[in-house]
Scaffold this active site. Structure first.
Site, mmCIF file in Angstrom:
data_model
loop_
_atom_site.group_PDB
_atom_site.id
_atom_site.type_symbol
_atom_site.label_atom_id
_atom_site.label_comp_id
_atom_site.label_asym_id
_atom_site.label_seq_id
_atom_site.Cartn_x
_atom_site.Cartn_y
_atom_site.Cartn_z
ATOM 1 N N HIS A 1 -20.561 37.148 -20.235
ATOM 2 C CA HIS A 1 -19.538 38.060 -20.761
ATOM 3 C C HIS A 1 -20.165 39.396 -21.175
ATOM 4 C CE1 HIS A 1 -16.752 39.260 -24.285
ATOM 5 N NE2 HIS A 1 -16.212 39.680 -23.162
HETATM 6 CA CA CA Z 1 -19.362 39.349 -16.612
#
Ligand code: CA
Ligand code: VJV
Ligand code: ZN
Length: 388
Positions: free
Chosen positions: A179
């Protein structure tokens, strides 16, 4: 040579410096800056450098780094000393642990990959390039005053801030398997940057543990950043077909609602099959199709690197993606040139080492068609709240 020539009316600027590549995070640390040397040698053995404007990366100035990072953090980063083996003292700012060790030349390393992304962004902002490339950048976890996940300085945030001086809106896209939390957090309250990250998300079990579908921005209505964070949480083993479909569908929707003036694409290669840290089954073709799709949109495009822990696959992907940026991908010989230095690295996988063929134990795909459709539906509804 493949006879690669500079495309007419099209400029790609390439930012690199061997001084970045020689740094070491420590014995068996997964982040290996020499993967950049491997990528560069592959790019150059195809002759692709002749088709780009090449620039030697320089160190970012203190002032440039302070555009995002705090003074006290930069002071510490600059003076931090490599710990002696018997030293157990904990360092502040999340420095000195196994993920973010202090190593020789750390500050030069950070300042140089940041300087390269800043220069690359300026090439785009000044309309001196159509696509700018910095494979040494893409360190998306770094925070204002904290190192995180192999990242110390957030070159992406610094590059986006450069673009925002000249352009009203920037779309940030992150195809690293992790992320893009640092970039998301930096622009959390802004409606001038739409952040989109595709990543493995499995509750708190996969680093950094954030990026669920419902984390869409500040929840206080009236905050300009509301709805401007897009997260695509994926499970193990996603294949090219699902990945590229998700990418094109979601990026297409972002374009319609947000009308960005430029795109910054973090091309983390740890989303490829066979990555030492990753869990996906994306191939060089699928990864590259995301870059090709962004190029086809005709907006100023900044390509940065990121993760990627199986060096021979990282080099394949970024060489292939460099060829897409130039527009010579269709004419490139798939067989890796014989005169490639370090050719041994590409020999392990196939009898005839090709650019696109990577070795990856095919993981079972845990992403159902329904799940993938539900993600798109949810983001479609989110984007209805975003208007340029
Ligand atoms: Ca990513
Ligand atoms: O999962 C974590 C954090 C821990 C604490 C530290 N130990 C070593 C691992 C678990 C909770 N960190 C991740 C960080 C991933 C960073 C990804 C960066 C990017 O690709 O998104 C952008 C460039 C993690 N996963 C694997 C490791 N750390 C890891 C670190 C090592 C290691 C093996 C695995 C550090 C040193 C050595 N081996 C020798
Ligand atoms: Zn990663």
């Amino acid at each position: 040579r493949n006879g690669i020539t500079r495309p007419k009316g099209w400029t790609v600027s390439w930012h690199s410096n061997p001084a970045i590549e020689k740094h070491h995070f420590g014995h068996s640390h997964p982040m290996k800056p020499w993967r950049l040397t491997l990528s560069k040698s592959l790019i150059m053995s195809y002759g692709m450098h002749a088709a780009m404007d090449t620039y030697e990366s320089r160190v970012a100035t203190r002032e440039e780094l302070e555009d995002f990072h705090s003074e006290d953090y930069l002071d510490f980063l600059k003076t931090a000393k490599v710990a002696l083996p018997d030293d157990t003292e904990v360092m502040p700012y999340n420095l000195g642990g196994s993920d973010c060790p202090v190593f020789d030349g750390l500050f030069t390393y950070c300042s140089m990959y940041a300087g390269a992304s800043i220069d690359a962004a300026r090439k785009l902002a000044n309309e001196e390039a159509d696509i700018a490339v910095n494979w040494s950048g893409g360190l998306h976890h770094a925070k204002k005053a904290e190192a995180s996940g192999f990242c110390y300085v957030n070159d992406i945030v610094l590059a986006i801030l450069q673009l925002l001086r000249k352009m009203p809106r920037v779309l940030y896209i992150d195809i690293d398997v992790h992320h893009g939390d640092g970039v998301e957090e930096a622009f959390w309250s802004s409606d001038r940057v739409l952040t989109l990250s595709m990543h493995k998300y499995d509750g708190m079990n996969f680093f950094p543990g954030t990026g669920d579908l419902d984390r869409t921005g500040p929840i206080d209505e009236g905050n300009p950043g509301a709805h401007h964070a897009i997260n695509v949480p994926l499970l193990d083993g996603i294949d090219d077909e699902q990945y590229v479909w998700l990418f094109k569908t979601i990026v297409g929707m972002c374009l319609e609602q947000f009308r960005p003036s430029a795109i910054v694409l973090q091309c983390g290669a740890d989303s490829l099959a066979g990555d030492r840290l990753g869990r996906f089954n994306v191939q060089v073709q699928g990864h590259g199709a995301c870059i090709a799709f962004c190029k086809s949109l005709g907006l100023p495009l900044l390509l940065v690197g990121g993760g990627g822990y199986t060096p021979r696959n990282v080099a394949r992907a970024w060489a292939h993606e460099t060829s897409i940026a130039i527009g010579c991908d269709a004419t490139l010989d798939p067989i890796i040139p014989d005169h490639t230095p370090f050719k041994e690295y590409f020999r392990y996988d196939t009898i005839f080492p090709t650019l696109e063929q990577i070795l990856g134990d095919p993981r079972p795909n845990r992403n159902s068609a329904k799940r993938v459709n539900d993600i798109v539906q949810s983001i479609r509804e989110q984007l209805r709240m975003v208007n340029f």
